[in-house]
Motif scaffolding. Structure first.
Motif, PDB file in Angstrom:
ATOM      1  N   LYS A 326       0.845  -1.181   0.000  1.00 25.34           N
ATOM      2  CA  LYS A 326       0.000   0.000   0.000  1.00 25.34           C
ATOM      3  C   LYS A 326       0.889   1.243   0.000  1.00 25.34           C
ATOM      4  O   LYS A 326       1.838   1.330   0.783  1.00 25.34           O
ATOM      5  CB  LYS A 326      -0.889   0.010   1.245  1.00 25.34           C
ATOM      6  CG  LYS A 326      -1.888   1.156   1.257  1.00 25.34           C
ATOM      7  CD  LYS A 326      -2.814   1.052   2.459  1.00 25.34           C
ATOM      8  CE  LYS A 326      -3.827   2.185   2.450  1.00 25.34           C
ATOM      9  NZ  LYS A 326      -4.749   2.112   3.603  1.00 25.34           N
ATOM     10  N   PRO A 327       0.650   2.206  -0.881  1.00 24.96           N
ATOM     11  CA  PRO A 327       1.512   3.395  -0.947  1.00 24.96           C
ATOM     12  C   PRO A 327       1.561   4.122   0.395  1.00 24.96           C
ATOM     13  O   PRO A 327       0.551   4.229   1.096  1.00 24.96           O
ATOM     14  CB  PRO A 327       0.832   4.257  -2.020  1.00 24.96           C
ATOM     15  CG  PRO A 327       0.060   3.307  -2.847  1.00 24.96           C
ATOM     16  CD  PRO A 327      -0.413   2.232  -1.908  1.00 24.96           C
ATOM     17  N   TYR A 328       2.719   4.600   0.733  1.00 21.24           N
ATOM     18  CA  TYR A 328       2.950   5.290   1.997  1.00 21.24           C
ATOM     19  C   TYR A 328       3.299   6.737   1.673  1.00 21.24           C
ATOM     20  O   TYR A 328       4.324   7.017   1.044  1.00 21.24           O
ATOM     21  CB  TYR A 328       4.081   4.590   2.755  1.00 21.24           C
ATOM     22  CG  TYR A 328       4.384   5.149   4.116  1.00 21.24           C
ATOM     23  CD1 TYR A 328       3.370   5.406   5.038  1.00 21.24           C
ATOM     24  CD2 TYR A 328       5.700   5.412   4.498  1.00 21.24           C
ATOM     25  CE1 TYR A 328       3.655   5.899   6.299  1.00 21.24           C
ATOM     26  CE2 TYR A 328       6.008   5.913   5.755  1.00 21.24           C
ATOM     27  CZ  TYR A 328       4.972   6.150   6.646  1.00 21.24           C
ATOM     28  OH  TYR A 328       5.266   6.652   7.900  1.00 21.24           O
ATOM     29  N   PHE A 329       2.451   7.651   2.097  1.00 26.82           N
ATOM     30  CA  PHE A 329       2.572   9.050   1.686  1.00 26.82           C
ATOM     31  C   PHE A 329       3.957   9.645   1.939  1.00 26.82           C
ATOM     32  O   PHE A 329       4.553  10.252   1.031  1.00 26.82           O
ATOM     33  CB  PHE A 329       1.487   9.898   2.367  1.00 26.82           C
ATOM     34  CG  PHE A 329       1.663  11.377   2.132  1.00 26.82           C
ATOM     35  CD1 PHE A 329       1.371  11.935   0.892  1.00 26.82           C
ATOM     36  CD2 PHE A 329       2.133  12.211   3.138  1.00 26.82           C
ATOM     37  CE1 PHE A 329       1.543  13.297   0.666  1.00 26.82           C
ATOM     38  CE2 PHE A 329       2.314  13.565   2.923  1.00 26.82           C
ATOM     39  CZ  PHE A 329       2.010  14.110   1.681  1.00 26.82           C
ATOM     40  N   PRO A 330       4.537   9.529   3.153  1.00 30.26           N
ATOM     41  CA  PRO A 330       5.846  10.173   3.375  1.00 30.26           C
ATOM     42  C   PRO A 330       6.940   9.685   2.428  1.00 30.26           C
ATOM     43  O   PRO A 330       7.774  10.482   1.983  1.00 30.26           O
ATOM     44  CB  PRO A 330       6.175   9.789   4.831  1.00 30.26           C
ATOM     45  CG  PRO A 330       4.853   9.525   5.465  1.00 30.26           C
ATOM     46  CD  PRO A 330       4.023   8.893   4.387  1.00 30.26           C
ATOM     47  N   ILE A 331       6.939   8.377   2.109  1.00 31.31           N
ATOM     48  CA  ILE A 331       7.957   7.840   1.207  1.00 31.31           C
ATOM     49  C   ILE A 331       7.699   8.301  -0.221  1.00 31.31           C
ATOM     50  O   ILE A 331       8.602   8.789  -0.912  1.00 31.31           O
ATOM     51  CB  ILE A 331       7.975   6.298   1.261  1.00 31.31           C
ATOM     52  CG1 ILE A 331       8.377   5.820   2.651  1.00 31.31           C
ATOM     53  CG2 ILE A 331       8.921   5.740   0.200  1.00 31.31           C
ATOM     54  CD1 ILE A 331       9.786   6.109   3.034  1.00 31.31           C
ATOM     55  N   CYS A 332       6.466   8.152  -0.672  1.00 32.62           N
ATOM     56  CA  CYS A 332       6.126   8.485  -2.064  1.00 32.62           C
ATOM     57  C   CYS A 332       6.382   9.959  -2.355  1.00 32.62           C
ATOM     58  O   CYS A 332       6.951  10.311  -3.397  1.00 32.62           O
ATOM     59  CB  CYS A 332       4.663   8.140  -2.322  1.00 32.62           C
ATOM     60  SG  CYS A 332       4.145   8.486  -4.011  1.00 32.62           S
ATOM     61  N   MET A 333       5.982  10.821  -1.424  1.00 32.46           N
ATOM     62  CA  MET A 333       6.161  12.260  -1.637  1.00 32.46           C
ATOM     63  C   MET A 333       7.649  12.607  -1.748  1.00 32.46           C
ATOM     64  O   MET A 333       8.069  13.391  -2.617  1.00 32.46           O
ATOM     65  CB  MET A 333       5.501  13.026  -0.489  1.00 32.46           C
ATOM     66  CG  MET A 333       5.687  14.517  -0.512  1.00 32.46           C
ATOM     67  SD  MET A 333       7.041  15.001   0.559  1.00 32.46           S
ATOM     68  CE  MET A 333       6.363  14.609   2.162  1.00 32.46           C
ATOM     69  N   ARG A 334       8.476  12.009  -0.899  1.00 32.64           N
ATOM     70  CA  ARG A 334       9.913  12.281  -0.953  1.00 32.64           C
ATOM     71  C   ARG A 334      10.546  11.692  -2.216  1.00 32.64           C
ATOM     72  O   ARG A 334      11.486  12.278  -2.768  1.00 32.64           O
ATOM     73  CB  ARG A 334      10.587  11.745   0.306  1.00 32.64           C
ATOM     74  CG  ARG A 334      10.296  12.600   1.547  1.00 32.64           C
ATOM     75  CD  ARG A 334      10.698  11.887   2.827  1.00 32.64           C
ATOM     76  NE  ARG A 334      10.540  12.746   4.002  1.00 32.64           N
ATOM     77  CZ  ARG A 334       9.378  12.970   4.615  1.00 32.64           C
ATOM     78  NH1 ARG A 334       8.269  12.396   4.168  1.00 32.64           N
ATOM     79  NH2 ARG A 334       9.313  13.765   5.670  1.00 32.64           N
ATOM     80  N   LEU A 335      10.076  10.532  -2.642  1.00 31.98           N
ATOM     81  CA  LEU A 335      10.577   9.949  -3.886  1.00 31.98           C
ATOM     82  C   LEU A 335      10.292  10.869  -5.066  1.00 31.98           C
ATOM     83  O   LEU A 335      11.144  11.068  -5.940  1.00 31.98           O
ATOM     84  CB  LEU A 335       9.939   8.580  -4.130  1.00 31.98           C
ATOM     85  CG  LEU A 335      10.477   7.413  -3.296  1.00 31.98           C
ATOM     86  CD1 LEU A 335       9.597   6.178  -3.511  1.00 31.98           C
ATOM     87  CD2 LEU A 335      11.916   7.099  -3.658  1.00 31.98           C
ATOM     88  N   LEU A 336       9.103  11.443  -5.095  1.00 29.13           N
ATOM     89  CA  LEU A 336       8.746  12.346  -6.192  1.00 29.13           C
ATOM     90  C   LEU A 336       9.602  13.610  -6.159  1.00 29.13           C
ATOM     91  O   LEU A 336       9.947  14.175  -7.200  1.00 29.13           O
ATOM     92  CB  LEU A 336       7.263  12.696  -6.135  1.00 29.13           C
ATOM     93  CG  LEU A 336       6.312  11.567  -6.557  1.00 29.13           C
ATOM     94  CD1 LEU A 336       4.870  11.935  -6.266  1.00 29.13           C
ATOM     95  CD2 LEU A 336       6.489  11.248  -8.036  1.00 29.13           C
TER      96      LEU A 336
END
Length: 573
Positions: A326-336
């Motif tokens: 399940k996507p995890y907001f803190p990780i995904c946002m930093r990856l972007l």
């Protein structure tokens, strides 16, 4: 939650004596040296007094230290150089004082050591001894904030700490970042950020010093790895640090940062992003670092994006044994955020990798992705759309080549499909009936239901500008000024839970993306047409000038012919 926020007030400060490039300003003046000697003797006397009863060995070392300082001052004209040469002996009483683990004595000794470091009278050996002592204090949870301050003063005022000693100092800061005290955590996080910056600033300064000897050469996109042994000392430290940040974010053991016991992926990604964003020249001018980009950073980003690619909104995930899917907001946002920097700063090096990143951004706009993921993805795309030269590169590298992904076309189509999907599957309470639209049209404008953005002012109603399609009303929000991309959700570094996206936000960003795409392309085409017209005008002017010169030459030639004929006629007569 990761302690990503900055502390309210940073305890650590570099000495005022350092200029913008670490230049000295008055610390070696006779008055400053005299003051330093007085303070050192005063510190040693205070240490002797504090240890008089409970710690006789420390008292004796302090008294011997006073004699040592006086002897150095009496026998040397270059006092600072002599102090540095003998610094291992000079700092020894203070190291012994820290070893008592008595708070008052430890504070006194750390302050004295900081004073020595700020005057750059600490040798490489003495610095290593100081770091070992700080490590012992860290393991005993003593004076943690003072430790962080001492580490930063040591690393910002001196360049004597390298290799294992430097890695130990950095690990010490990381370890304190994961203590149970919030103030220590946040201060340590800020210290780690500053130390990482210092390590790369040293490398940049080292490059500057050798610029005349070895002019920088931009790395080509297909460069191979060179041996790390070719790197200079500061560059090697920076390389080892960056490589270990990649290792830690990937949940692998570090090679250089020995002693790390804990690391959060969010904090690691923030550090990677800051280095990539603040020091692009390091990666563009050094093959070893460009190798890390291609072989470590890009595969890491693609791997961590995997949960976001596979996840489908509304699909059953309860039977899955791996909740990380399940996507995890803190990780995904930093990856972007990292992806945005990679594309912006290193596109020329990472043409193939950027094609993958851009395709991922497009995929994240799909209707079956979470709303927050679609919002941060469209914010990331907007950051690219305001850079016309980058758009030109996309067209040249992908769309204009045969058998290549049409990336620019896909971005435009994805934005259109994204906007269309918002109207086809609107949020709850966002539909205006045909009767409402028809009734309001009588007044010359289209209205919307009260839940969709009407604002009451002084008893009246003010409508937000909006798009309406087949009875669905979506407001247009003012999110940024023309030609710039001000993100909202990509900046939420302190949030753990996914944010609630307000109605109209994602569509407004997508709308601005399309506007900036068109504006950027128009600007480039008009600029090139202007250049062509200027070149044509210059060619025409040159041709006219040549024609005029030719006529002038012809006229002179004709006149000369006439005069020659006249002379022949006179000869005949």
């Amino acid at each position: 939650a990761d302690s990503a926020c900055q502390p309210a007030s940073l305890v650590v400060r570099c000495p005022d004596r350092l200029g913008p490039r670490g230049t000295m300003s008055g610390t070696n003046s006779p008055e400053a040296v005299k003051k330093l000697l007085e303070n050192m003797q005063s510190d040693l006397r205070a240490l002797s007094l504090e240890c008089k009863k409970k710690f006789p060995p420390v008292k004796e070392a302090a008294e011997s230290g006073i004699i040592k300082v006086k002897t150095i001052a009496a026998r040397n004209t270059e006092i600072l150089a002599a102090l540095k040469e003998n610094s291992s002996e000079v700092v020894q009483p203070f190291l012994m004082g820290c070893g008592t683990k008595e708070p008052k004595i430890t504070q006194l000794c750390l302050a004295a050591i900081q004073r020595l470091m700020s005057h750059e009278v600490v040798s490489e050996t003495a610095a290593g001894n100081i770091i070992n002592m700080l490590w012992q204090l860290m393991e005993n949870s003593l004076e943690e904030l003072k430790l962080l301050q001492t580490v930063l003063v040591l690393l910002t005022t001196n360049t004597v700490v390298h290799d294992e000693a430097l890695s130990k100092a950095i690990v010490l800061c990381f370890r304190l970042h994961f203590t149970k005290d919030n103030i220590t955590n946040n201060t340590a996080a800020a210290t780690v950020r500053q130390v990482v910056t210092v390590v790369f600033e040293r490398m940049v300064a080292e490059d500057e010093r050798h610029r005349d000897i070895e002019p920088p050469v931009l790395v080509q996109g297909n460069s191979n790895r060179r041996s790390v042994s070719t790197l200079k000392p500061c560059a090697k430290d920076a390389y080892m640090l960056f490589q270990d940040l990649c290792q830690l974010v990937n949940a692998d053991a570090p090679y250089w940062l020995v002693g790390m016991t804990e690391m959060t992926r969010t904090f690691g990604l923030e550090l990677l992003e800051s280095v990539l964003n603040d020091f692009p020249q390091v990666f563009l001018q050094h093959q070893e670092f460009s190798f890390l980009l291609k072989e470590r950073v890009c595969p890491l980003v693609i791997k961590l994006f995997s949960p976001n690619i596979k996840f489908r909104q509304g699909s059953s995930t309860s039977s899955s044994p791996a909740p990380v899917e399940k996507p995890y907001f803190p990780i995904c946002m930093r990856l972007l955020r990292v992806v945005s920097v990679l594309i912006k700063q290193f596109y020329s090096l990472l043409v193939t990798e950027c094609e993958i990143f851009l395709s991922l951004l497009v995929k994240f706009l799909d209707a079956d992705k979470p709303q927050w993921l679609r919002a941060v993805a469209v914010e990331s795309i907007h950051r690219l759309c305001v850079q016309p030269q980058l758009l030109r590169s996309f067209c040249q590298s992908y769309d204009m080549k045969q058998h290549s992904t049409k990336v620019f076309r896909d971005i435009v189509n994805a934005l259109g499909s994204f906007i269309q999907s918002l109207f086809l599957v609107p949020p709850t309470g966002n539909t205006a009936t045909a009767n409402q639209a028809g009734n309001n049209n009588a007044g010359g404008s289209v209205s919307a239901p009260a839940s969709s953005g009407m604002v009451g002012i002084g008893g009246g109603v003010t409508l937000l500008p909006a798009f309406e399609y087949r009875g669905t009303w979506i407001p247009i929000l003012t999110i940024t000024v023309q030609g710039s991309a001000k993100a909202t959700y990509l900046e939420m570094l302190d949030k753990v839970e996914p944010p609630t996206i307000p109605e109209g936000y994602a569509m407004s960003v997508a709308f601005h993306c399309l506007l900036d795409l068109v504006r950027g392309i128009t600007t480039m085409i008009e600029g090139e047409l202007g250049e062509v017209e200027t070149d044509c005008a210059a060619v025409t002017e040159g041709a006219n000038s040549q024609s005029s010169e030719h006529r002038d030459v012809q006229s002179v030639s004709d006149q000369a012919d006439k005069e020659t004929d006249g002379q022949f006629d006179l000869v005949k007569v």
